[in-house]
Design an enzyme around this catalytic site. Structure first.
Site, PDB file in Angstrom:
ATOM      1  N   ARG A 149       0.823  -1.211   0.000  1.00 32.32           N
ATOM      2  CA  ARG A 149       0.000   0.000   0.000  1.00 32.32           C
ATOM      3  C   ARG A 149       0.853   1.255   0.000  1.00 32.32           C
ATOM      4  O   ARG A 149       1.784   1.376   0.792  1.00 32.32           O
ATOM      5  CB  ARG A 149      -0.910   0.028   1.219  1.00 32.32           C
ATOM      6  CG  ARG A 149      -2.037  -0.970   1.082  1.00 32.32           C
ATOM      7  CD  ARG A 149      -2.742  -1.200   2.388  1.00 32.32           C
ATOM      8  NE  ARG A 149      -3.488  -2.444   2.275  1.00 32.32           N
ATOM      9  CZ  ARG A 149      -4.793  -2.551   2.456  1.00 32.32           C
ATOM     10  NH1 ARG A 149      -5.507  -1.518   2.762  1.00 32.32           N
ATOM     11  NH2 ARG A 149      -5.389  -3.716   2.306  1.00 32.32           N
ATOM     12  N   SER A 156     -22.907 -15.000  10.568  1.00 31.76           N
ATOM     13  CA  SER A 156     -22.266 -13.807  10.020  1.00 31.76           C
ATOM     14  C   SER A 156     -22.299 -13.838   8.493  1.00 31.76           C
ATOM     15  O   SER A 156     -21.984 -14.862   7.881  1.00 31.76           O
ATOM     16  CB  SER A 156     -20.817 -13.788  10.538  1.00 31.76           C
ATOM     17  OG  SER A 156     -20.099 -12.715  10.021  1.00 31.76           O
ATOM     18  N   SER A 196     -19.737  -1.961   1.702  1.00 31.76           N
ATOM     19  CA  SER A 196     -18.988  -0.782   1.262  1.00 31.76           C
ATOM     20  C   SER A 196     -18.273  -0.939  -0.066  1.00 31.76           C
ATOM     21  O   SER A 196     -18.024   0.039  -0.741  1.00 31.76           O
ATOM     22  CB  SER A 196     -17.979  -0.391   2.324  1.00 31.76           C
ATOM     23  OG  SER A 196     -16.947  -1.340   2.389  1.00 31.76           O
ATOM     24  N   HIS A 215     -22.079   2.460   6.582  1.00 31.85           N
ATOM     25  CA  HIS A 215     -22.110   3.142   5.280  1.00 31.85           C
ATOM     26  C   HIS A 215     -23.504   3.671   4.940  1.00 31.85           C
ATOM     27  O   HIS A 215     -23.804   3.920   3.775  1.00 31.85           O
ATOM     28  CB  HIS A 215     -21.594   2.209   4.184  1.00 31.85           C
ATOM     29  CG  HIS A 215     -20.139   1.913   4.364  1.00 31.85           C
ATOM     30  ND1 HIS A 215     -19.142   2.796   3.986  1.00 31.85           N
ATOM     31  CD2 HIS A 215     -19.508   0.870   4.961  1.00 31.85           C
ATOM     32  CE1 HIS A 215     -17.968   2.295   4.316  1.00 31.85           C
ATOM     33  NE2 HIS A 215     -18.158   1.128   4.907  1.00 31.85           N
ATOM     34  N   THR A 228     -20.896   4.527  12.603  1.00 31.39           N
ATOM     35  CA  THR A 228     -19.659   5.292  12.757  1.00 31.39           C
ATOM     36  C   THR A 228     -19.973   6.780  12.757  1.00 31.39           C
ATOM     37  O   THR A 228     -20.969   7.214  12.177  1.00 31.39           O
ATOM     38  CB  THR A 228     -18.663   4.978  11.626  1.00 31.39           C
ATOM     39  OG1 THR A 228     -17.436   5.666  11.896  1.00 31.39           O
ATOM     40  CG2 THR A 228     -19.166   5.428  10.270  1.00 31.39           C
ATOM     41  N   LYS A 234     -17.775   8.707   8.959  1.00 30.99           N
ATOM     42  CA  LYS A 234     -18.028   8.748   7.509  1.00 30.99           C
ATOM     43  C   LYS A 234     -19.013   9.887   7.234  1.00 30.99           C
ATOM     44  O   LYS A 234     -18.598  11.036   7.227  1.00 30.99           O
ATOM     45  CB  LYS A 234     -18.455   7.374   7.015  1.00 30.99           C
ATOM     46  CG  LYS A 234     -17.332   6.342   7.313  1.00 30.99           C
ATOM     47  CD  LYS A 234     -17.520   5.021   6.651  1.00 30.99           C
ATOM     48  CE  LYS A 234     -16.608   3.943   7.225  1.00 30.99           C
ATOM     49  NZ  LYS A 234     -15.186   4.107   6.993  1.00 30.99           N
ATOM     50  N   THR A 281      -9.562   1.870  27.463  1.00 28.30           N
ATOM     51  CA  THR A 281      -8.963   2.823  26.523  1.00 28.30           C
ATOM     52  C   THR A 281      -9.489   4.225  26.821  1.00 28.30           C
ATOM     53  O   THR A 281     -10.595   4.386  27.339  1.00 28.30           O
ATOM     54  CB  THR A 281      -9.262   2.402  25.062  1.00 28.30           C
ATOM     55  OG1 THR A 281      -8.500   3.204  24.191  1.00 28.30           O
ATOM     56  CG2 THR A 281     -10.727   2.530  24.709  1.00 28.30           C
ATOM     57  N   THR A 282      -8.688   5.215  26.485  1.00 24.70           N
ATOM     58  CA  THR A 282      -9.071   6.606  26.762  1.00 24.70           C
ATOM     59  C   THR A 282     -10.278   7.014  25.929  1.00 24.70           C
ATOM     60  O   THR A 282     -10.395   6.634  24.754  1.00 24.70           O
ATOM     61  CB  THR A 282      -7.862   7.522  26.448  1.00 24.70           C
ATOM     62  OG1 THR A 282      -6.791   7.118  27.304  1.00 24.70           O
ATOM     63  CG2 THR A 282      -8.172   8.986  26.692  1.00 24.70           C
TER      64      THR A 282
HETATM   65  N1  PMP Z   1     -17.898  -1.298   9.495  1.00 31.98           N
HETATM   66  C1  PMP Z   1     -17.739  -1.200   8.166  1.00 31.98           C
HETATM   67  C2  PMP Z   1     -18.714  -1.906   7.292  1.00 31.98           C
HETATM   68  C3  PMP Z   1     -16.700  -0.443   7.612  1.00 31.98           C
HETATM   69  O1  PMP Z   1     -16.546  -0.372   6.297  1.00 31.98           O
HETATM   70  C4  PMP Z   1     -15.794   0.226   8.487  1.00 31.98           C
HETATM   71  C5  PMP Z   1     -14.623   1.067   8.003  1.00 31.98           C
HETATM   72  N2  PMP Z   1     -14.507   1.308   6.717  1.00 31.98           N
HETATM   73  C6  PMP Z   1     -16.001   0.088   9.847  1.00 31.98           C
HETATM   74  C7  PMP Z   1     -17.042  -0.669  10.333  1.00 31.98           C
HETATM   75  C8  PMP Z   1     -15.081   0.783  10.817  1.00 31.98           C
HETATM   76  O2  PMP Z   1     -15.505   2.102  11.009  1.00 31.98           O
HETATM   77  P1  PMP Z   1     -14.463   3.227  11.472  1.00 31.98           P
HETATM   78  O3  PMP Z   1     -13.822   3.750  10.242  1.00 31.98           O
HETATM   79  O4  PMP Z   1     -15.300   4.229  12.199  1.00 31.98           O
HETATM   80  O5  PMP Z   1     -13.470   2.556  12.360  1.00 31.98           O
END
Ligand code: PMP
Length: 410
Positions: A22, A137, A189, A217, A245, A248, A277-278
């Site tokens: 990458r 899943s 996605s 998404h 999230t 996005k 975690t913080t």
């Molecule tokens: N779930 C899906 C389907 C995602 O595509 C992503 C990140 N691209 C995440 C969770 C993780 O989200 P974040 O970028 O907020 O860590």
């Protein structure tokens, strides 16, 4: 003596050999100028148009969001100062969780440092708290969900992507009283397709399973208040746990789950990725709250995005580019080869000032390498035309196939 460094060098050469190494594009986003950005490339600084951002609605540049962030940083400082349990919980986070719970019409919500962590620690914790849980899943679930399923350490079944008949077969084989957790996404996605959420919920009812839906998404963009596809389809109440999230369409950082109070409280008290975690900085939480609140009430970003997506798909198709049909804002253009995909991306950036990151294995299966385009409200007709012309030029340079037939719109 063991040669530590050569092990790492070997791993890097293997990636390079498979065209999977990458290369990051050093990009400087400029507040208020999205989708234009500065690329710090080998020949210096250049203006480029970004066509692959997950800031789907440009909210990361919205004056209200920036103002909320600055105001909170000025009044509360830069960092949270601790984990949620030890001094890191603050007004901004409490308000954000209330805003998220309200968005999804759930009793409670819990914020994590990213969507990735929400899935990883959230799924693992939920499954561990259900005795002898079976996780079902979807085969194309995101890596964060796969890691959550792995960390759960319980039995799992993978159902073929979006195949409800296969899901039913697997559900019907499980003992009736056994707890079952169905984990899936609304918008996938990389292919931009949508899960048959209602049918999956029907199966969950029939086989008494819990549903865990990743709307990463979709939040901000679908549904009358931007709560996602489940809201659009009027079935939010049928999802037990929704995950999203803030990074996005909401344009900031962080992730969350929302559901019934007992479920959220149990995760809050048991999830290592939440506890140890913080907490997010208050300024990030305040910006996310401002973004959600804005998109709950304002439709113009969603309408403008839809128009931009339709215009982009139509222009690329008319130009003969192999656009994968999708019903969402994600526009994948198939290349089918890792090296050609990288070259197409390089030519677009170097020669046309257009940035679209190549998507290669393992993000997508080998042989389906692609350019993933995400039009936003900020991509106007002139930019769409420039994109189509540039891509046709690149396709010709690389000898990639173009169809001349106009395909119907999605
Ligand atoms: N779930 C899906 C389907 C995602 O595509 C992503 C990140 N691209 C995440 C969770 C993780 O989200 P974040 O970028 O907020 O860590």
């Amino acid at each position: 003596m063991f040669d530590y460094i050569s092990s790492f060098e070997h791993a890097i050469s293997a990636l390079k050999h498979e065209q999977r190494y990458r290369v990051f594009v050093d990009l400087e986003r400029r507040a208020g100028q999205f989708p234009h950005a500065i690329w710090n490339g080998p020949d210096g600084r250049r203006d480029v148009v970004v066509w692959c951002s997950n800031d789907y609605l440009g909210m990361g540049q919205h004056p209200k969001v920036i103002e909320a962030m600055c105001r909170a940083a000025r009044s509360m400082g830069a960092g949270a100062g601790g984990t949620r349990n030890i001094s890191g919980t603050n007004r901004a986070l409490v308000q954000l969780e209330a805003e998220i719970a309200d968005l999804h019409c759930k009793q409670a919500a819990l914020v994590f440092t990213s969507g990735y962590v929400s899935n990883q620690t959230g799924i693992a914790t939920l499954a561990r708290l259900l005795p002898d849980c079976l996780i079902l899943s979807d085969a194309l679930n995101h890596n964060s969900m796969i890691e959550g399923v792995r960390a759960a350490g319980c039995a799992k079944e993978i159902w073929r992507h979006n195949d409800v008949e296969h899901l039913e077969q697997l559900l019907s084989r499980a003992a009736p009283g056994r707890p079952k957790l169905i984990v899936f996404e609304s918008v996938y996605s990389m292919d931009g397709d949508v899960a048959p959420i209602k049918q999956i919920c029907d199966l969950a009812d029939r086989y008494e399973a819990m549903t865990y839906l990743d709307e990463v998404h979709a939040v901000g963009m679908y549904g009358p208040r931007g709560a996602g596809i489940a809201e659009r389809d009027g079935i939010m109440d049928r999802i037990d746990i929704v995950e999203g999230t803030l990074a996005k369409a909401f344009g900031t950082l962080g992730g969350y789950i929302a559901g019934r109070s007992a479920v959220i409280d149990a995760v809050r008290s048991h999830a290592p990725g939440f506890i140890f975690t913080t907490a997010l900085p208050p300024a990030v939480a305040a910006a996310a709250t401002a973004s959600i609140a804005h998109l709950k009430a304002s439709h113009c970003e969603r309408v403008a995005q839809r128009m931009s997506v339709a215009a982009t798909k139509s222009a690329l198709r008319k130009a003969g580019l192999p656009v994968m049909p999708t019903e969402t804002h994600i526009v994948p253009v198939m290349v089918g080869d890792p090296e050609l995909c990288r070259q197409a991306s390089d030519l677009l950036l170097d020669q046309c000032g257009i940035y679209i990151q190549p998507i290669n294995y393992p993000t997508v299966p080998k042989g389906t390498e692609r350019l993933r385009i995400t039009p936003t409200p900020a991509h106007d007709a002139r930019l769409v035309e420039q994109l189509a012309d540039s891509m046709v030029w690149v396709w010709r340079q690389l000898g990639l196939p173009l169809t001349k037939r106009h395909r119907p719109l999605d």
